[in-house]
Design a protein around this motif. Structure first.
Motif, PDB file in Angstrom:
ATOM      1  N   GLY A   1      37.630  65.086  33.079  1.00  0.00           N
ATOM      2  CA  GLY A   1      36.984  65.229  34.129  1.00  0.00           C
ATOM      3  C   GLY A   1      36.621  64.107  34.890  1.00  0.00           C
ATOM      4  O   GLY A   1      35.822  64.269  36.107  1.00  0.00           O
ATOM      5  N   LEU A   2      36.970  62.894  34.625  1.00  0.00           N
ATOM      6  CA  LEU A   2      36.645  61.569  34.937  1.00  0.00           C
ATOM      7  C   LEU A   2      37.869  61.322  36.051  1.00  0.00           C
ATOM      8  O   LEU A   2      38.882  61.487  35.881  1.00  0.00           O
ATOM      9  CB  LEU A   2      36.398  60.466  34.105  1.00  0.00           C
ATOM     10  CG  LEU A   2      35.076  60.870  33.178  1.00  0.00           C
ATOM     11  CD1 LEU A   2      35.254  59.522  32.144  1.00  0.00           C
ATOM     12  CD2 LEU A   2      33.954  60.576  34.088  1.00  0.00           C
ATOM     13  N   THR A   3      37.212  60.662  37.145  1.00  0.00           N
ATOM     14  CA  THR A   3      38.204  60.103  38.070  1.00  0.00           C
ATOM     15  C   THR A   3      38.550  58.552  38.061  1.00  0.00           C
ATOM     16  O   THR A   3      37.530  58.005  37.619  1.00  0.00           O
ATOM     17  CB  THR A   3      37.660  60.235  39.417  1.00  0.00           C
ATOM     18  OG1 THR A   3      37.379  61.596  39.634  1.00  0.00           O
ATOM     19  CG2 THR A   3      38.185  59.929  40.651  1.00  0.00           C
ATOM     20  N   VAL A   4      39.728  58.021  38.292  1.00  0.00           N
ATOM     21  CA  VAL A   4      39.972  56.482  37.917  1.00  0.00           C
ATOM     22  C   VAL A   4      40.384  55.992  39.344  1.00  0.00           C
ATOM     23  O   VAL A   4      41.057  56.687  40.197  1.00  0.00           O
ATOM     24  CB  VAL A   4      41.003  56.427  36.801  1.00  0.00           C
ATOM     25  CG1 VAL A   4      41.369  55.072  36.656  1.00  0.00           C
ATOM     26  CG2 VAL A   4      41.202  57.329  35.986  1.00  0.00           C
ATOM     27  N   ALA A   5      39.866  54.680  39.296  1.00  0.00           N
ATOM     28  CA  ALA A   5      40.183  54.180  40.702  1.00  0.00           C
ATOM     29  C   ALA A   5      40.940  52.940  40.525  1.00  0.00           C
ATOM     30  O   ALA A   5      40.048  52.001  39.639  1.00  0.00           O
ATOM     31  CB  ALA A   5      39.001  54.089  41.565  1.00  0.00           C
ATOM     32  N   GLN A   6      42.026  52.443  40.864  1.00  0.00           N
ATOM     33  CA  GLN A   6      42.649  51.134  40.387  1.00  0.00           C
ATOM     34  C   GLN A   6      42.067  49.954  41.215  1.00  0.00           C
ATOM     35  O   GLN A   6      42.288  50.068  42.418  1.00  0.00           O
ATOM     36  CB  GLN A   6      44.179  51.303  40.273  1.00  0.00           C
ATOM     37  CG  GLN A   6      44.797  49.822  40.279  1.00  0.00           C
ATOM     38  CD  GLN A   6      46.334  50.070  40.681  1.00  0.00           C
ATOM     39  OE1 GLN A   6      47.176  50.551  39.772  1.00  0.00           O
ATOM     40  NE2 GLN A   6      46.758  49.505  41.552  1.00  0.00           N
ATOM     41  N   VAL A   7      41.817  48.940  40.692  1.00  0.00           N
ATOM     42  CA  VAL A   7      41.538  47.623  41.452  1.00  0.00           C
ATOM     43  C   VAL A   7      42.118  46.439  40.790  1.00  0.00           C
ATOM     44  O   VAL A   7      41.827  46.067  39.768  1.00  0.00           O
ATOM     45  CB  VAL A   7      39.785  47.372  41.322  1.00  0.00           C
ATOM     46  CG1 VAL A   7      39.304  46.098  42.239  1.00  0.00           C
ATOM     47  CG2 VAL A   7      38.984  48.588  41.836  1.00  0.00           C
ATOM     48  N   LEU A   8      42.760  45.858  41.664  1.00  0.00           N
ATOM     49  CA  LEU A   8      43.497  44.586  41.114  1.00  0.00           C
ATOM     50  C   LEU A   8      42.936  43.538  41.690  1.00  0.00           C
ATOM     51  O   LEU A   8      42.872  43.545  43.251  1.00  0.00           O
ATOM     52  CB  LEU A   8      45.148  44.820  41.581  1.00  0.00           C
ATOM     53  CG  LEU A   8      45.830  46.082  40.893  1.00  0.00           C
ATOM     54  CD1 LEU A   8      47.302  45.888  41.447  1.00  0.00           C
ATOM     55  CD2 LEU A   8      45.668  45.903  39.322  1.00  0.00           C
ATOM     56  N   LEU A   9      42.742  42.310  41.193  1.00  0.00           N
ATOM     57  CA  LEU A   9      41.982  41.129  41.395  1.00  0.00           C
ATOM     58  C   LEU A   9      42.743  39.964  41.236  1.00  0.00           C
ATOM     59  O   LEU A   9      43.405  39.837  40.248  1.00  0.00           O
ATOM     60  CB  LEU A   9      40.717  41.007  40.828  1.00  0.00           C
ATOM     61  CG  LEU A   9      39.414  42.431  41.168  1.00  0.00           C
ATOM     62  CD1 LEU A   9      38.215  42.032  40.290  1.00  0.00           C
ATOM     63  CD2 LEU A   9      39.183  42.302  42.610  1.00  0.00           C
ATOM     64  N   THR A  10      42.513  38.861  42.072  1.00  0.00           N
ATOM     65  CA  THR A  10      42.969  37.580  41.566  1.00  0.00           C
ATOM     66  C   THR A  10      41.953  36.894  41.438  1.00  0.00           C
ATOM     67  O   THR A  10      40.630  37.138  41.700  1.00  0.00           O
ATOM     68  CB  THR A  10      43.924  37.041  42.984  1.00  0.00           C
ATOM     69  OG1 THR A  10      43.087  36.914  44.101  1.00  0.00           O
ATOM     70  CG2 THR A  10      45.004  37.932  43.162  1.00  0.00           C
ATOM     71  N   LEU A  11      42.186  35.542  40.814  1.00  0.00           N
ATOM     72  CA  LEU A  11      41.240  34.485  40.737  1.00  0.00           C
ATOM     73  C   LEU A  11      40.366  34.257  41.991  1.00  0.00           C
ATOM     74  O   LEU A  11      39.006  34.232  42.077  1.00  0.00           O
ATOM     75  CB  LEU A  11      41.794  33.405  40.079  1.00  0.00           C
ATOM     76  CG  LEU A  11      40.743  32.296  39.645  1.00  0.00           C
ATOM     77  CD1 LEU A  11      39.933  32.585  38.389  1.00  0.00           C
ATOM     78  CD2 LEU A  11      41.591  31.223  39.087  1.00  0.00           C
ATOM     79  N   GLU A  12      41.111  34.248  43.032  1.00  0.00           N
ATOM     80  CA  GLU A  12      40.650  33.937  44.390  1.00  0.00           C
ATOM     81  C   GLU A  12      39.357  35.027  44.802  1.00  0.00           C
ATOM     82  O   GLU A  12      38.395  34.643  45.565  1.00  0.00           O
ATOM     83  CB  GLU A  12      41.415  33.781  45.585  1.00  0.00           C
ATOM     84  CG  GLU A  12      42.392  32.503  45.187  1.00  0.00           C
ATOM     85  CD  GLU A  12      43.638  32.779  46.330  1.00  0.00           C
ATOM     86  OE1 GLU A  12      44.325  33.718  45.938  1.00  0.00           O
ATOM     87  OE2 GLU A  12      43.933  31.868  47.014  1.00  0.00           O
TER      88      GLU A  12
END
Ligand code: GLU
Length: 379
Positions: free
Chosen positions: A108-119
């Motif tokens: 029942g959980l929702t996932v949200a994708q976050v892609l990060l760079t070092l900057e």
């Protein structure tokens, strides 16, 4: 072999409200088939759901994009060139996110994708954006799933390993605890694969040169991060007031197992995330501008509220969103410092105005506060 957790460690998981869990590729991806270990992921999802149920906020930092994508694109298992790794990450990230969505979705959980760079974690404007987005996702009840944006990050500007990315994220969101789920159950005083008398260190309160020397000696086959990067992560975490644990993740229900007393190395931070962040804002950042507040706002700040545009009477200097500024009382004396949510030009346009006028004055809806109270330190 399990051991009894010290009351401090047990209390630390129980009292940690915000927890970042870092998952290494080897746990998630079947190295031969290049597919996701579904049963394992489902068991992790059950643990995450149980912790959410208890009111904890969980952020997942997961590796595995390259490991999943390389087979999918037929790139084989030999060493990949940078462009091939980037291509593999592009194909693998979709599969990785999908796998998490499926598994966490079942609970029942929702996932949200976050892609990060070092900057993204070094530039303060981007840092503030990333922090705010993660805060918003957590408030909305979602589980942020973070990985490095491998497709655009070149070798020179990569984190390269998700241990340090996990620590950066933990510091960024003021997490209480970072758990590194690894293929090794902690830091050893010698390489446990070569030396049968090697002993696991139960607890580290400070990263001394002696501890660093142990990391050089101990090996881990974890894909990118070995023990050296794990210690670098521990240093960052501890400086941000966040505890860290390294434990073996390749068992079903790894989080529950850790809480039940699985072997691990526990890194204890001296401060807490709130005080360390305040020290960072108040002490180590150089203010590049100043904001003068009116008497009403001054009162509000002293009672612990945020600074709203309506309470600002003067803006001096030239700064950008996310910069540190000095906050002055009506007489011009510095009363504190904070990270400002608007550039100097925008701050001048909205100063003295009500929050609901921001959008019509600037043409976009920014934050309600000029400086949020979490980003403000009074001297
Ligand atoms: N970001 C890489 C991936 O998802 C993994 C980095 C690491 O192994 O720590 O494949």
């Amino acid at each position: 072999m399990t051991r009894a957790m010290t009351p401090q460690e047990k209390g630390s998981i129980a009292n940690s409200k915000r927890i970042v869990v870092k998952i290494g590729s080897v746990l998630l991806v079947d190295q031969k088939k290049g597919t996701v270990h579904q049963e394992w992921l489902d068991s992790l999802a059950t643990d995450v759901a149980a912790w959410r149920e208890r009111g904890k906020e969980i952020i997942i930092v997961s590796s595995g994009a390259i490991a999943l994508g390389r087979r999918y694109l037929g790139l084989g298992t030999a060493g990949l060139r940078l462009q091939e790794k980037q291509a593999a990450a592009a194909a693998g990230m979709i599969r990785l996110s999908h796998a998490y969505q499926e598994s966490l979705g079942k609970t029942g959980l929702t996932v949200a994708q976050v892609l990060l760079t070092l900057e993204d974690s070094e530039d303060r404007r981007r840092y503030l954006n990333a922090r705010n987005t993660l805060e918003t996702l957590l408030k909305l009840g979602a589980i942020p799933l973070i990985n490095e944006n491998d497709t655009v990050a070149t070798d020179e500007i990569r984190f390269g390993d998700n241990d340090r990315l996990g620590a950066r994220v933990a510091a960024m969101v003021s997490a209480d605890l970072l758990i590194l789920l690894s293929d090794i159950d902690g830091l050893y005083n010698a390489d446990p694969t070569k030396n049968p008398t090697a002993e696991r260190i139960e607890r580290v309160d400070e990263i001394t040169p002696e501890i660093e020397a142990m990391a050089g000696a101990a090996g881990s086959s974890d894909s990118s991060g070995g023990m050296v990067t794990k210690l670098a992560a521990a240093k960052q975490c501890m400086a941000a007031g966040c505890n860290m644990a390294i434990t073996k993740g390749g068992i079903l229900n790894p989080l529950q197992t850790l809480e039940d007393g699985a072997p691990c190395t526990w890194f204890t931070a001296r401060g807490n995330p709130r005080t360390e962040r305040q020290r960072w804002i108040g002490g180590s950042l150089q203010p590049v501008g100043a904001i003068t507040v009116d008497p009403g706002a001054l009162k509000a700040l002293v009672s612990g509220n945020s600074l709203l545009p309506a309470g600002v009477s003067e803006v001096s200097g030239n700064f950008r969103r996310g910069d540190a500024v000095s906050v002055r009382n009506p007489e011009g004396r510095e009363i504190g410092r904070g990270l400002i949510a608007y550039s100097a030009d925008d701050a001048r346009l909205i100063m003295g105005h009500k929050t609901d006028e921001i959008e019509s004055l600037l043409g976009y809806r920014g934050r309600d506060e000029m400086i949020h109270r979490d980003d403000l330190v009074l001297s």
